[in-house]
Design an enzyme around this catalytic site. Structure first.
Site, PDB file in Angstrom:
ATOM      1  N   ASN A  10       0.872  -1.173   0.000  1.00 22.44           N
ATOM      2  CA  ASN A  10       0.000   0.000   0.000  1.00 22.44           C
ATOM      3  C   ASN A  10       0.906   1.219   0.000  1.00 22.44           C
ATOM      4  O   ASN A  10       1.518   1.540   1.011  1.00 22.44           O
ATOM      5  CB  ASN A  10      -0.895  -0.020   1.253  1.00 22.44           C
ATOM      6  CG  ASN A  10      -1.719   1.254   1.389  1.00 22.44           C
ATOM      7  OD1 ASN A  10      -1.763   2.078   0.471  1.00 22.44           O
ATOM      8  ND2 ASN A  10      -2.371   1.411   2.528  1.00 22.44           N
ATOM      9  N   TRP A  11       0.987   1.860  -1.145  1.00 24.63           N
ATOM     10  CA  TRP A  11       1.912   2.998  -1.269  1.00 24.63           C
ATOM     11  C   TRP A  11       1.378   4.244  -0.592  1.00 24.63           C
ATOM     12  O   TRP A  11       2.091   5.226  -0.457  1.00 24.63           O
ATOM     13  CB  TRP A  11       2.216   3.258  -2.746  1.00 24.63           C
ATOM     14  CG  TRP A  11       3.264   2.318  -3.317  1.00 24.63           C
ATOM     15  CD1 TRP A  11       3.695   1.137  -2.763  1.00 24.63           C
ATOM     16  CD2 TRP A  11       4.024   2.500  -4.514  1.00 24.63           C
ATOM     17  NE1 TRP A  11       4.663   0.577  -3.546  1.00 24.63           N
ATOM     18  CE2 TRP A  11       4.894   1.385  -4.637  1.00 24.63           C
ATOM     19  CE3 TRP A  11       4.052   3.473  -5.508  1.00 24.63           C
ATOM     20  CZ2 TRP A  11       5.777   1.230  -5.712  1.00 24.63           C
ATOM     21  CZ3 TRP A  11       4.928   3.329  -6.583  1.00 24.63           C
ATOM     22  CH2 TRP A  11       5.783   2.219  -6.668  1.00 24.63           C
ATOM     23  N   LYS A  12       0.093   4.251  -0.232  1.00 26.54           N
ATOM     24  CA  LYS A  12      -0.511   5.444   0.402  1.00 26.54           C
ATOM     25  C   LYS A  12      -0.270   6.674  -0.501  1.00 26.54           C
ATOM     26  O   LYS A  12      -0.248   6.522  -1.720  1.00 26.54           O
ATOM     27  CB  LYS A  12       0.031   5.629   1.818  1.00 26.54           C
ATOM     28  CG  LYS A  12      -0.128   4.342   2.647  1.00 26.54           C
ATOM     29  CD  LYS A  12       0.118   4.516   4.105  1.00 26.54           C
ATOM     30  CE  LYS A  12      -0.104   3.182   4.809  1.00 26.54           C
ATOM     31  NZ  LYS A  12      -0.013   3.282   6.259  1.00 26.54           N
ATOM     32  N   HIS A  93      -9.387   1.586   4.972  1.00 25.99           N
ATOM     33  CA  HIS A  93      -8.122   1.745   5.691  1.00 25.99           C
ATOM     34  C   HIS A  93      -8.349   2.701   6.866  1.00 25.99           C
ATOM     35  O   HIS A  93      -9.100   3.666   6.768  1.00 25.99           O
ATOM     36  CB  HIS A  93      -7.050   2.291   4.743  1.00 25.99           C
ATOM     37  CG  HIS A  93      -5.687   2.195   5.333  1.00 25.99           C
ATOM     38  ND1 HIS A  93      -5.233   3.068   6.288  1.00 25.99           N
ATOM     39  CD2 HIS A  93      -4.691   1.294   5.125  1.00 25.99           C
ATOM     40  CE1 HIS A  93      -4.006   2.719   6.649  1.00 25.99           C
ATOM     41  NE2 HIS A  93      -3.653   1.640   5.962  1.00 25.99           N
ATOM     42  N   GLU A  95      -6.649   5.015   7.962  1.00 23.75           N
ATOM     43  CA  GLU A  95      -6.341   6.421   7.675  1.00 23.75           C
ATOM     44  C   GLU A  95      -7.541   7.100   7.026  1.00 23.75           C
ATOM     45  O   GLU A  95      -7.799   8.277   7.263  1.00 23.75           O
ATOM     46  CB  GLU A  95      -5.083   6.505   6.795  1.00 23.75           C
ATOM     47  CG  GLU A  95      -3.839   6.168   7.611  1.00 23.75           C
ATOM     48  CD  GLU A  95      -2.693   5.571   6.832  1.00 23.75           C
ATOM     49  OE1 GLU A  95      -2.715   5.599   5.585  1.00 23.75           O
ATOM     50  OE2 GLU A  95      -1.766   5.040   7.490  1.00 23.75           O
ATOM     51  N   GLU A 163      -5.316  -4.461  10.730  1.00 22.76           N
ATOM     52  CA  GLU A 163      -4.229  -3.506  10.926  1.00 22.76           C
ATOM     53  C   GLU A 163      -4.474  -2.721  12.213  1.00 22.76           C
ATOM     54  O   GLU A 163      -5.250  -1.755  12.206  1.00 22.76           O
ATOM     55  CB  GLU A 163      -4.160  -2.523   9.752  1.00 22.76           C
ATOM     56  CG  GLU A 163      -3.932  -3.173   8.408  1.00 22.76           C
ATOM     57  CD  GLU A 163      -3.343  -2.186   7.404  1.00 22.76           C
ATOM     58  OE1 GLU A 163      -2.372  -2.565   6.744  1.00 22.76           O
ATOM     59  OE2 GLU A 163      -3.827  -1.044   7.305  1.00 22.76           O
ATOM     60  N   GLY A 169       2.974   2.308  10.769  1.00 21.24           N
ATOM     61  CA  GLY A 169       4.009   3.311  10.603  1.00 21.24           C
ATOM     62  C   GLY A 169       4.761   3.648  11.885  1.00 21.24           C
ATOM     63  O   GLY A 169       5.480   4.645  11.946  1.00 21.24           O
ATOM     64  N   SER A 208       3.571  -2.049  10.348  1.00 17.29           N
ATOM     65  CA  SER A 208       5.020  -2.134  10.591  1.00 17.29           C
ATOM     66  C   SER A 208       5.611  -3.491  10.215  1.00 17.29           C
ATOM     67  O   SER A 208       6.516  -3.983  10.893  1.00 17.29           O
ATOM     68  CB  SER A 208       5.348  -1.790  12.053  1.00 17.29           C
ATOM     69  OG  SER A 208       5.053  -0.428  12.306  1.00 17.29           O
ATOM     70  N   GLY A 229       2.861  -1.177   4.253  1.00 11.92           N
ATOM     71  CA  GLY A 229       2.914   0.229   3.865  1.00 11.92           C
ATOM     72  C   GLY A 229       4.321   0.639   3.473  1.00 11.92           C
ATOM     73  O   GLY A 229       4.794   0.375   2.369  1.00 11.92           O
ATOM     74  N   GLY A 230       5.028   1.256   4.403  1.00 10.08           N
ATOM     75  CA  GLY A 230       6.346   1.825   4.132  1.00 10.08           C
ATOM     76  C   GLY A 230       7.310   0.875   3.440  1.00 10.08           C
ATOM     77  O   GLY A 230       8.031   1.274   2.520  1.00 10.08           O
TER      78      GLY A 230
HETATM   79  O1  G3P Z   1      -1.978  -0.537   4.765  1.00  8.41           O
HETATM   80  C1  G3P Z   1      -0.681  -0.740   5.221  1.00  8.41           C
HETATM   81  C2  G3P Z   1      -0.405  -0.080   6.489  1.00  8.41           C
HETATM   82  O2  G3P Z   1      -1.315   0.777   7.001  1.00  8.41           O
HETATM   83  C3  G3P Z   1       0.751  -0.441   7.263  1.00  8.41           C
HETATM   84  O3  G3P Z   1       1.659   0.582   7.080  1.00  8.41           O
HETATM   85  O4  G3P Z   1       3.892   1.521   6.999  1.00  8.41           O
HETATM   86  O5  G3P Z   1       3.106   0.325   9.052  1.00  8.41           O
HETATM   87  O6  G3P Z   1       3.597  -0.968   6.998  1.00  8.41           O
HETATM   88  P1  G3P Z   1       3.165   0.357   7.566  1.00  8.41           P
END
Ligand code: G3P
Length: 246
Positions: A10-12, A93, A95, A163, A169, A208, A229-230
């Site tokens: 998920n590149w956001k 999501h 967010e 999640e 993140g 994460s 994500g990241g």
């Molecule tokens: O949708 C993926 C997400 O919200 C997780 O983000 O950066 O913690 O892998 P991250």
């Protein structure tokens, strides 16, 4: 029941045309790991160039509107992202639930819109830190499942992503035992709602996930993949996560 693992990025609100070169090695890894499904959700502006660049890789959207068309300035519909080359979309999501005030009913309608147009849905759920600390995590997440699961949900087109909001993140992850407990609670709720089909639906973990913790998280009981994500923004980090799913 054996379920194929799905590792989705998920590149956001990240990425650019230049960043699409990262998809080359990701597509190669996807082709090499034939027992794993790999997908990447990108910003709406990148769907068409991404789908053109790596046609074998499943490219998706990060959100769609529940309506097919109309007076919704700034939004895109399932039909629009499909025309751009998307095969799926993330919906609900945290967010978007937080920033855009999306409610469970909105998320359900968006997932159903995707299905109407032949696209797959990844439906996100997850508790906040306050909710976890208050001992309400399972109640919150199972209520989100109850409200967000699209009618007729089937494994062919619908997956769930758990999640925990506090893990996104932040570099913090739940313990393997906590993840297993929540995945089990989600599976039980799905069974109550859709019977045996619940055992075919994939439940991903997100929050994460990194090359360092992917192997452990991806092999927790009832974890059928990851939403990343990241660490999905570069092939250097995402490819090892794909490999860890094996
Ligand atoms: O949708 C993926 C997400 O919200 C997780 O983000 O950066 O913690 O892998 P991250």
């Amino acid at each position: 029941m054996t379920r194929r693992k799905l590792v989705a990025g998920n590149w956001k609100m990240n990425g650019s045309h230049a960043a699409l070169s990262e998809l080359d090695a990701i597509a190669e890894a996807a082709a090499a790991h034939t027992s794993i499904d790999v997908a990447v959700a990108v910003p709406a502006t990148l769907i068409a160039p991404a789908a053109t660049r790596v046609p074998a890789l499943s490219i998706g959207a990060e959100d769609v509107h529940a309506a097919d068309h109309g007076a919704h300035t700034g939004c895109v519909s399932a039909a629009m992202v499909k025309e751009a080359g998307a095969r799926f979309s993330i919906v609900g999501h945290s967010e978007r639930r937080a920033d855009q005030g999306e409610r469970d009913a909105d998320v359900k309608a968006k997932a159903e819109a995707l299905h109407r147009h032949g696209l797959n849905a990844i439906v996100c759920v997850g508790e906040t830190l306050d909710e976890r600390e208050a001992g309400r995590a399972e109640a919150v997440v199972t209520a989100q499942i109850a409200g967000s699961l699209p009618d007729g949900a089937a494994a062919e087109w619908c997956a769930i992503a758990y999640e925990p909001v506090w893990a996104i993140g932040t570099g913090r992850t739940p313990t393997a035992a906590d993840v297993a407990a929540m995945q089990g609670a989600i599976r039980a709720k799905l069974r109550a709602m859709i019977g045996e089909e619940a055992d075919r639906l994939r439940i991903l973990y997100g929050g994460s996930v990194t090359p360092d913790n992917a192997r452990e998280l991806l092999h927790v009981a009832d974890v059928d993949g990851a939403l990343v994500g990241g660490a999905s923004l570069t092939a250097a980090k995402f490819v090892p996560i794909i490999a860890a799913a094996n």
